[in-house]
Motif scaffolding. Structure first.
Motif, mmCIF file in Angstrom:
data_model
loop_
_atom_site.group_PDB
_atom_site.id
_atom_site.type_symbol
_atom_site.label_atom_id
_atom_site.label_comp_id
_atom_site.label_asym_id
_atom_site.label_seq_id
_atom_site.Cartn_x
_atom_site.Cartn_y
_atom_site.Cartn_z
ATOM 1 N N ARG A 38 -8.032 12.638 -10.521
ATOM 2 C CA ARG A 38 -6.831 12.911 -11.317
ATOM 3 C C ARG A 38 -7.091 13.902 -12.451
ATOM 4 O O ARG A 38 -6.307 14.830 -12.664
ATOM 5 N N GLN B 26 1.629 5.853 -3.433
ATOM 6 C CA GLN B 26 1.092 6.749 -4.452
ATOM 7 C C GLN B 26 1.053 6.117 -5.843
ATOM 8 O O GLN B 26 0.392 6.631 -6.743
ATOM 9 N N ASP B 27 1.746 5.007 -6.033
ATOM 10 C CA ASP B 27 1.687 4.304 -7.315
ATOM 11 C C ASP B 27 0.407 3.485 -7.453
ATOM 12 O O ASP B 27 0.029 3.111 -8.561
ATOM 13 N N SER C 285 -2.726 15.365 -7.629
ATOM 14 C CA SER C 285 -1.523 14.571 -7.862
ATOM 15 C C SER C 285 -1.791 13.141 -7.384
ATOM 16 O O SER C 285 -2.745 12.883 -6.646
ATOM 17 N N TRP C 286 -0.905 12.215 -7.781
ATOM 18 C CA TRP C 286 -1.043 10.828 -7.324
ATOM 19 C C TRP C 286 -0.902 10.760 -5.804
ATOM 20 O O TRP C 286 -1.578 9.962 -5.150
ATOM 21 N N ARG D 76 -2.351 5.034 -9.728
ATOM 22 C CA ARG D 76 -1.850 5.062 -11.110
ATOM 23 C C ARG D 76 -1.891 3.669 -11.725
ATOM 24 O O ARG D 76 -2.339 3.483 -12.858
ATOM 25 N N ILE E 263 -10.827 7.651 -8.956
ATOM 26 C CA ILE E 263 -9.445 7.912 -9.381
ATOM 27 C C ILE E 263 -9.437 8.830 -10.606
ATOM 28 O O ILE E 263 -8.705 9.820 -10.648
#
Length: 140
Positions: A102, A121-122, A108-109, A125, A98
């Motif tokens: 990133r 997509q969260d 992008s996510w 994150r 990750i």
């Protein structure tokens, strides 16, 4: 390595992109001409037009911008080496990916979600934020 370090890496990339844009769109200084209304210093104060001209000054010369770009690229390279070394120390492979996707690959996510087969997509994150919360709390 902190989340702050990673965000700084991203901002360095953006500063470099901004400098590249300024260099690509650089226009050399030009002669500019204008006129103003003035009057005689003594009586009778006769009004007349005065033409003024000068060289438009850019904030930075092209060599200054290029030097600045070189300096930022050097800082970025050092920061990337530091981040890569720190990433290698992380035991959790998922977190390593990750962070790499990133902050090194600048994905992008949504791209990370697709690459790692998450449903949301969260997810990457939140996993990253949880990792740094645990790390800050002393739990690794």
């Amino acid at each position: 390595m902190t989340l702050y370090d990673l965000k700084q890496l991203n901002f360095l990339y953006k500063e470099i992109d901004r400098l590249k844009y300024k260099i690509d769109n650089y226009k050399p200084a030009e002669i500019v001409v204008d006129s103003v209304r003035a009057s005689s210093a003594m009586f009778p104060y006769v009004e007349h037009t005065v033409t003024i001209e000068g060289i438009e000054q850019n904030h930075y010369s092209l060599p200054d911008l290029q030097d600045k770009l070189y300096s930022f690229r050097k800082r970025l390279a050092n920061q990337i080496l530091y981040i890569e070394d720190e990433i290698e120390k992380i035991e959790d492979s998922e977190i390593r990916l990750i962070i790499s996707y990133r902050f090194l690959d600048r994905m992008s996510w949504l791209q990370i979600m697709t690459e790692m087969d998450y449903n949301n997509q969260d997810t990457p994150r939140m996993k990253l934020n949880n990792y740094f919360k645990k790390k800050k709390g002393g739990k690794k």
